[in-house]
Write an enzyme that holds these catalytic residues in place. Structure first.
Site, PDB file in Angstrom:
ATOM      1  N   TRP A 174       0.815  -1.211   0.000  1.00 15.20           N
ATOM      2  CA  TRP A 174       0.000   0.000   0.000  1.00 15.20           C
ATOM      3  C   TRP A 174       0.854   1.270   0.000  1.00 15.20           C
ATOM      4  O   TRP A 174       0.326   2.353   0.149  1.00 15.20           O
ATOM      5  CB  TRP A 174      -0.917   0.008   1.229  1.00 15.20           C
ATOM      6  N   ASP A 175       2.181   1.124  -0.148  1.00 15.67           N
ATOM      7  CA  ASP A 175       3.101   2.258  -0.046  1.00 15.67           C
ATOM      8  C   ASP A 175       2.992   2.916   1.321  1.00 15.67           C
ATOM      9  O   ASP A 175       3.052   4.133   1.457  1.00 15.67           O
ATOM     10  CB  ASP A 175       2.820   3.290  -1.146  1.00 15.67           C
ATOM     11  N   TYR A 176       2.855   2.088   2.346  1.00 15.29           N
ATOM     12  CA  TYR A 176       2.811   2.561   3.727  1.00 15.29           C
ATOM     13  C   TYR A 176       4.212   2.592   4.339  1.00 15.29           C
ATOM     14  O   TYR A 176       4.401   2.266   5.505  1.00 15.29           O
ATOM     15  CB  TYR A 176       1.916   1.658   4.573  1.00 15.29           C
ATOM     16  N   ASP A 177       5.199   2.980   3.524  1.00 10.72           N
ATOM     17  CA  ASP A 177       6.559   3.013   4.043  1.00 10.72           C
ATOM     18  C   ASP A 177       6.679   4.034   5.167  1.00 10.72           C
ATOM     19  O   ASP A 177       5.857   4.934   5.320  1.00 10.72           O
ATOM     20  CB  ASP A 177       7.568   3.320   2.928  1.00 10.72           C
TER      21      ASP A 177
END
Length: 822
Positions: free
Chosen positions: A482-485
C-alpha cells in the site's frame, strides 16, 4: 374541476424550472440505475424519477406537479436527516441543489398552483432563503473539532531526551542545530518572547529569495538550521546559502550544479547537517576520531565547522561553515559518491533528499530510490562514512541485514532493496541510529521480496553506529503493498519512571498509528496488538493475516462507508458512490486488485507523513498534524501497461517542463507482473474534488502520559482551494491536505504552515485555536523553525510550494518577529 387542476399559462420561468427539473432528474436516474444495480442506495433513482415527473407535469400544465415536487423535496429532507444527522458536510451534496430548487419553486407557487396566496409563496421562499443563509454561515463556525479538555500545564516532570552532551544533543540557546532542532527531533524551543498574547503583532522581519525555481516537480520542503549568527538553507537544486541570522543578508553561496535530470519525484532538499569537530558529540575529540583519522583540534582550522550536503545526484559534499569553500580533506576533494557500487544508476533514481545524520564520528547517509519505475532498480543501502575523511566505514542493506561490511562491484547490494528516504535521527549517548526503513522498490507487489526484506521493510530499525548492524527492529506494516513506508522522522523523549527515566522513541506512521517504544530495545511502552485484516487481492498467499495496531494512539478514522462519499452536488456525490460500490473495499489494508479498483484508507500520504510530529516536553504533549484522505487504486497487468506505453523514466526522453504527476499514477513497476495506477486523494477528473467528505486534514494534541486526545481540529481553509482548481477565497476551516510539520514554543504556541491554503499560522497549544496567521507568497509545505539572535526571536518558513499539493512554487525564506523596541 378540470380547470382547477390545470395551470392557466406557463411563464418563461416555469418553462426554465421544468427544463432544469427534467435534466437534473435524467442525470439522477442515469446514475441512480447504475448505483441500484451495484447494490447501492435507491434515493437517487427515486428522486430523479420524481423530478422528471414534476417537470413533465409542468409542461403538461398540471397542478399536480406541485405535489410531486413537494414529495421529492420532503423525501430528500427526510433522507438527508437519516443519512447525515448533524454532520454538516454530509448535508451539502444531499440538500444544496434541492434547497435552491425549493427557493425557485416557492416563488412560482401562485402560478403553478392557482389559489395559493402570494403571501404563502413569499413566506415559504423566505423560510427557504433563511435556511440557505444559515447553511452558508455554518461552515464559518468550528466544525469537526474536539474542544480542549484537561490540558496539561508545564509540570515537574520533563520529557526532554538525554541523547548526550554534545551540541547536536544540547544546542546553544537560540540555535537550531539539526533538521528537527536537535538529535531528539522534538521541534521544540525553550523560547518565550513570542506569546499567545503578543503573537498578533508578529511581522515579517526579513525575506530572502534564493533564485532557484524549478520549472517542474517543485517542492523544496526545506527547514533551515541555525548555528551562532548564521542561518543555513538549501534549495531544490541543492544550492546552499549562508544568511546573517539577524538580517537575512547573504554571507556565501555554494552551487553543486545539480541537473534537472537528477530531480526524482520532487526536488526536495529537506535539510542540511552541521558538524563541529570540537563539540558535535558528547565524546571528546580524541575519543570521537577514528584511529585512522587525526583529530582536527586547532581553533580556526579550515573546516573545523562543516555544513554537510546531500544532493539529488547522490553526492555528499562537505563545506566550510564559515566560507562555503569545499572541505578538500573529505572524500575525493570534498565529495563522496553515494551511488558507488550500486550497479546501474539512472538519472533521478538515487537522490539524497533528507539531511544525513552524524553520531559521534560517523556520518550516516540514506537516499530515495524513486518509486514505481523499476522493481529492481538501484539498492536502498545505507552508508556510513568517517565524517572527517569520508572513508566508508560500513554499509547496511535491509536485504542482507547481518553483514555491514562495505562491498564493491555492480552486484554488491541487492537491486531494489528497501531504502531510507525520509529524515532520521540517532542517540549519541546510546550510539544508535534510528532508521525509518521504507519498502522495496515494487511497492504494490510483494511476492518477489526476500525473507529479509519482508522482515525489515516498513520498519523502524535501530543500527549500532559502531558496527552498522541492527540492535533491534520494529515493523509497522507486514508485507506492505500500500506504499505505507515509514515517512515520519522519529522523535526521542524520556519518560519519567519509578526507577529513573525510560529512553523512548515516538514513531508516527502513514496508517495513523503512533507507537511509543523503548529506544534501547524496541519494546512498546503501551502495547501493540496484532489484528486480523482483509486478505485476497492478486497474491492472496502473500498477504499477512494480521497487522500491528498501537494501543497508545492512532490518528486514523473509522472505515469508509457509502455515506462518506461527497461532492458539491448530488450528481458528483452520485459518481463517487458508484465508484465506491464498484471498488473492492473491506476496510483498512484491503489488498490491491487488477480487475477492479480498491480503496486504500488512509492513503499513502498519511496519517502522518514526512513532516512528523512535534513535542512539548514541558507539558507532555505530542502535536500531530495529519491527512485524512483515501486513494483509489488499481493494478494494471503488464501487457496492458505496455500497450498503454507506460515506461520507466530512464526510457523516456527528459522533458524539463514535465510537471510530474501524483506518485503511483501510471507507474510501470518494471520487473513485476503489474503496473499501478493510483488516484491519490480519490479525486474526480472534472471538478478535481475529493470523493470523501471533509475535513481532509487536521491537527491534534495528544497527552504523552496515556495517549488521550487533548484537542483536535481541522487544519487549513478553503481560501486557495475549490472546484475546478479555482480558489474560493473563503476562510472556511474545511481541513485541507497538508505536508510539513510544526514547531512548538515553551510560551505555548504551535507554528505550522503545511496546508494548501498558503498560510502560516500560530495555534494556542492550550486551546487549539488559531491566534495569528499570515499569507505566504508560495506554498508552505515545509517544517518551520525558530531561533533567537541578538535577543530577538524569529519564526522561519521556507515557502517553496509543492507540485503534488498543487500550491504555487516559490524561492522564499521568510522570517517573522515582533517589532523591535525603540
Amino acid at each position: 374541476m378540470e380547470t382547477s387542476n390545470r395551470i392557466p399559462r406557463l411563464s418563461v420561468w416555469n418553462i426554465l424550472f421544468a427544463t432544469v427539473l427534467i435534466l437534473f432528474g435524467a442525470a439522477m436516474v442515469y446514475g441512480g440505475v447504475q448505483l441500484v444495480m451495484l447494490g447501492g442506495n435507491w434515493y437517487y433513482l427515486l428522486a430523479g424519477i420524481g423530478c422528471i415527473i414534476a417537470g413533465a407535469l409542468i409542461f403538461a400544465r398540471r397542478t399536480s406537479a406541485v405535489y410531486w415536487f413537494a414529495l421529492v423535496f420532503i423525501g430528500t429532507l427526510g433522507w438527508t436527516i437519516q443519512e447525515s444527522g448533524l454532520d454538516y458536510w454530509r448535508w451539502v451534496p444531499r440538500f444544496d441543489i434541492m434547497l435552491l430548487l425549493g427557493i425557485v419553486f416557492a416563488f412560482q407557487l401562485p402560478r403553478l398552483k392557482p389559489g395559493l396566496s402570494r403571501t404563502f409563496s413569499r413566506t415559504l421562499a423566505g423560510v427557504f432563503i433563511l435556511a440557505f443563509i444559515v447553511a452558508a454561515v455554518i461552515p464559518f463556525s468550528d466544525l469537526n473539532t474536539t474542544p480542549a479538555t484537561h490540558v496539561p500545564s508545564p509540570g515537574e516532570h520533563s520529557y526532554a531526551a538525554d541523547t548526550g552532551t554534545g551540541k547536536a544533543s544540547q544546542p546553544d540557546p537560540g540555535d537550531w542545530y539539526t533538521y528537527g532542532g536537535s538529535l531528539a527531533s522534538q521541534r521544540f524551543v525553550n523560547a518565550s518572547q513570542i506569546t499567545p498574547d503578543n503573537v498578533k503583532d508578529l511581522k515579517l522581519a526579513w525575506q530572502f529569495r534564493t533564485g532557484d525555481l524549478p520549472k517542474a516537480r517543485w517542492g523544496g520542503e526545506n527547514t533551515p538550521i541555525k548555528v551562532g549568527d548564521t542561518l543555513y538553507t538549501c534549495t531544490p537544486h541543492n544550492q546552499v546559502f549562508a544568511l546573517d541570522a539577524a538580517t537575512g543578508k547573504k554571507k556565501w553561496q555554494f552551487d553543486p550544479k545539480v541537473s534537472d535530470k537528477s530531480i526524482p519525484y520532487t526536488a526536495a532538499c529537506r535539510g542540511l547537517t552541521w558538524f563541529d569537530a570540537q563539540t558535535n558529540s558528547h565524546l571528546s575529540v580524541g575519543e570521537n576520531a577514528s584511529a585512522a583519522t587525526p583529530a582536527v583540534a586547532t581553533t580556526g582550522a579550515v573546516c573545523e565547522q562543516r555544513i554537510i550536503l546531500g544532493t539529488l545526484d547522490a553526492r555528499v559534499i562537505e563545506l566550510d561553515a564559515k566560507t562555503g569553500e569545499v572541505c578538500r580533506d573529505f572524500g575525493n576533494q570534498g565529495t563522496v559518491n553515494l551511488a558507488e557500487d550500486m550497479g546501474e544508476v539512472y538519472d533521478g533514481y538515487v537522490a539524497i533528499n533528507s539531511a544525513p545524520v552524524v553520531i559521534r564520528d560517523t556520518l550516516v547517509v540514506g537516499h530515495q530510490t524513486i518509486d514505481g519505475q523499476r522493481a529492481f532498480g538501484p539498492p536502498g543501502v545505507i552508508k556510513a562514512y568517517d565524517v572527517r575523511s569520508g572513508k566508508l566505514k560500513w554499509a547496511w542493506d535491509a536485504a542482507n541485514p547481518d553483514d555491514s561490511t562495505p562491498k564493491t562491484g555492480p552486484d554488491a547490494y541487492k537491486r531494489g532493496s528497501p531504502d531510507v528516504w525520509t529524515s532520521f535521527t540517532g542517540d549519541d549517548k546510546l550510539g544508535l541510529i534510528y532508521l525509518p526503513v521504507a519498502n522495496s522498490s515494487g511497492d504494490y507487489w510483494s511476492s518477489s521480496r526476500t525473507e529479509a526484506e519482508n522482515k525489515y521493510a516498513v520498519s523502524l530499525t535501530a543500527i549500532n553506529v559502531d558496527t552498522g548492524l541492527p540492535a533491534w527492529s520494529f515493523q509497522t506494516a507486514h508485507k506492505d503493498v500500500w506504499d505505507y513506508d515509514q515517512g515520519s522522522q522519529p522523535t526521542l523523549v524520556d519518560y519519567p519512571g519509578k526507577d529513573g527515566s525510560v529512553p523512548a522513541i515516538i514513531v508516527p506512521t502513514k496508517q495513523g498509528e503512533i507507537y511509543v517504544l523503548d529506544r534501547r530495545t524496541g519494546r512498546s511502552l503501551f502495547g501493540v496488538e496484532e489484528r486480523a485484516v482483509p486478505g485476497g487481492g492478486v497474491e492472496p498467499e502473500a498477504r499477512s493475516p494480521t497487522q500491528p495496531y498501537s494501543l497508545f494512539h492512532h490518528l486514523s478514522k473509522p472505515d469508509l462507508t457509502p455515506k462518506d462519499m461527497w461532492g458539491l452536488t448530488p450528481l458528483d456525490q452520485l459518481v463517487c458512490r458508484i465508484q465506491f460500490q464498484k471498488a473492492g473495499y473491506k476496510g483498512q489494508y484491503t489488498p490491491p486488485e487488477s480487475q477492479r479498483h480498491t480503496i486504500e484508507y488512509p492513503g499513502y500520504n498519511g496519517g502522518s507523513d514526512w513532516g512528523s510530529v512535534a513535542v512539548d516536553p514541558q507539558r507532555g504533549l505530542i502535536i500531530a498534524n495529519y491527512n485524512d484522505m483515501p486513494n483509489y487504486n488499481i493494478l494494471v497487468p503488464r501487457a496492458k501497461a505496455d500497450k498503454l506505453g507506460w515506461k520507466p523514466r530512464d526510457e523516456i526522453t527528459h522533458n524539463p517542463h514535465d510537471e510530474g504527476h501524483a506518485e503511483g499514477a501510471g507507474d510501470p513497476q518494471i520487473g513485476v507482473p503489474y503496473a499501478v495506477n493510483v488516484n491519490a486523494g480519490w479525486r474526480l477528473p472534472i471538478t478535481g474534488m475529493l470523493c470523501k467528505e471533509p475535513p481532509y486534514g487536521g491537527i491534534r494534541a495528544i497527552d504523552m502520559r496515556d495517549g488521550r486526545t487533548v484537542w483536535d481540529r481541522p487544519l487549513g481553509t478553503a481560501r486557495r482551494n475549490g472546484p475546478f482548481g479555482l480558489p474560493t477565497g473563503l476562510p472556511i476551516n474545511i481541513g485541507t491536505p497538508n505536508n510539513g510539520g510544526s514547531v512548538v514554543t515553551s510560551s505555548g504556541l504551535i507554528f505550522i504552515a503545511a496546508a494548501t491554503d498558503d498560510l502560516i499560522r500560530a495555534i494556542d497549544i492550550t486551546s487549539g485555536k488559531t491566534v495569528w496567521s499570515a499569507p505566504l507568497p508560495a506554498g508552505g509545505q515545509a517544517n518551520p523553525m525558530i531561533y533567537t539572535q541578538n535577543g530577538r526571536e524569529y519564526v522561519v518558513i521556507a515557502a517553496g510550494g509543492h507540485h503534488f499539493m498543487e500550491t504555487p512554487a516559490g524561492d522564499y525564506v521568510l522570517a517573522y518577529a515582533l517589532p523591535e523596541k525603540k
